[in-house]
Design an enzyme around this catalytic site. Structure first.
Site, PDB file in Angstrom:
ATOM      1  N   CYS B  86       0.848  -1.199   0.000  1.00  0.00           N
ATOM      2  CA  CYS B  86       0.000   0.000   0.000  1.00  0.00           C
ATOM      3  C   CYS B  86       0.885   1.252   0.000  1.00  0.00           C
ATOM      4  CB  CYS B  86      -0.954  -0.056   1.187  1.00  0.00           C
ATOM      5  SG  CYS B  86      -2.376   1.027   1.013  1.00  0.00           S
ATOM      6  N   HIS B 194      -3.318  -5.908   0.861  1.00  0.00           N
ATOM      7  CA  HIS B 194      -2.656  -6.117   2.150  1.00  0.00           C
ATOM      8  C   HIS B 194      -2.548  -7.595   2.540  1.00  0.00           C
ATOM      9  CE1 HIS B 194      -2.605  -1.889   3.622  1.00  0.00           C
ATOM     10  NE2 HIS B 194      -3.603  -1.752   2.773  1.00  0.00           N
ATOM     11  N   GLU B 196      -0.762  -8.723   4.910  1.00  0.00           N
ATOM     12  CA  GLU B 196      -0.645  -8.784   6.376  1.00  0.00           C
ATOM     13  C   GLU B 196      -2.010  -8.717   7.057  1.00  0.00           C
ATOM     14  OE1 GLU B 196      -0.358  -6.114   4.681  1.00  0.00           O
ATOM     15  OE2 GLU B 196      -0.949  -4.347   5.845  1.00  0.00           O
TER      16      GLU B 196
END
Lengths: 83, 227
Positions: B86, B194, B196
């Protein structure tokens, strides 16, 4: 002291969705003659005078102020008004 | 494997990134402040998402000039793995570690939802644990994730298999549906979605786990080979 005015615009060919929205908004206000709007940035710098001012500002633009992948820039140099 | 999670003023996915590698993957990690830190003793560098420097000027532009980015450039050139997610991806393009730029989303709005992605290249240190063509689900959360590059760069990206992830249903207008690319050397990956935030089934997807597992496995293999 010099006043440097930097104008940064998106390159032709890079989509500008914000400009497109502005153009459509002007069209809907009745300004049908507006065929395109493109949004850019305007940055004013107060810079100490020096023999290589133009070169220094060019490097500033290339390094930080503009992203050469998507943007173009130009700048004007004039005497700064006394503060 | 020890990860450095870089924290800039305005980063806001740093804790998520740290949680993913430290708590879920049980590997070593530190949150590393952008000033006065040394990256020498880390095996991998993670640039998290957020709004570094309030997205002033352009997303990632100010962070890209920081001292820690100079260090990251040196480590990247030596082959150390670097993952930017990002805002981390935006910083990597601004720093010139990845080609192209991220523009405002085509429809101007900030988008925050899960997207199906296609693994275009699984012969990388980041995606070895995926199948080529596999569809994975990662969240996206960005207002400026519209990947742009000129035609020449795009040709190069394709020729060198640098396109790692694409969107199945392009949400933001990215050229060729690009969601993530890596450098020619193959050790720097930038992506808008994302991974994560996709490490626990409870939160909707754990498809991101294998990205970090691929990195860790690669590091172990290299470590064993050099031992």
């Amino acid at each position: 002291m010099k006043k440097v005015t930097v104008y940064i615009t998106l390159k032709q060919g890079v989509l500008d969705p914000q400009g497109k929205a502005i153009q459509e908004s002007l069209n809907s206000l009745g300004y049908k003659e507006v065929e395109e709007a493109r949004v850019g940035k305007f940055i004013e710098l107060q810079v100490e005078e020096g023999p290589d001012l133009t070169e220094r500002v060019t490097v500033m633009c290339d390094k930080l102020l503009a992203n050469p992948v998507i943007e173009e820039y130009r700048f004007d140099v004039e005497e700064a008004e006394a503060l | 494997m020890k990860f450095a999670v870089i924290v800039f003023p305005g980063s806001n996915c740093d804790r998520d990134m740290y949680h993913a590698v430290k708590d879920v993957l049980k590997t070593e990690a530190d949150l590393v402040w952008y000033e006065g830190s040394n990256l020498e003793n880390y095996d991998g560098i993670l640039l998290p998402g957020g709004f570094s420097y309030g997205d002033y000027l352009r997303c990632g532009a100010v962070a890209s000039t920081s001292d820690i980015m100079k260090q990251i450039k040196v480590h990247a050139a030596k082959g150390k793995p670097v993952l930017g997610v990002c805002n981390g991806f935006q910083i990597l393009t601004e720093a010139g570690l990845l080609p192209g730029a991220l523009l405002r989303n085509e429809k101007l709005s900030f988008m925050c939802h899960q997207e199906p992605l296609v693994v275009e290249n699984n012969e990388t240190i980041f995606t070895a644990a995926y199948d080529k063509g596999e569809v994975v689900h990662f969240p996206i959360a960005h207002g400026e994730g519209n990947y742009f590059c000129d035609e020449e760069t795009l040709k190069e990206l394709k020729a060198n298999n640098q396109i790692v992830f694409t969107y199945q249903n392009n949400p933001n207008g990215s050229v060729e549906d690009i969601a993530g690319i890596m450098n020619k050397q193959g050790n720097v990956l930038g992506m808008m979605p994302h991974p994560e935030r996709a490490v626990e089934q409870l939160l909707g997807s754990d498809d991101g786990l294998r990205l970090f597992q691929s990195m860790i496995q690669n590091w172990r293999d290299m470590y064993a080979a050099n031992a």
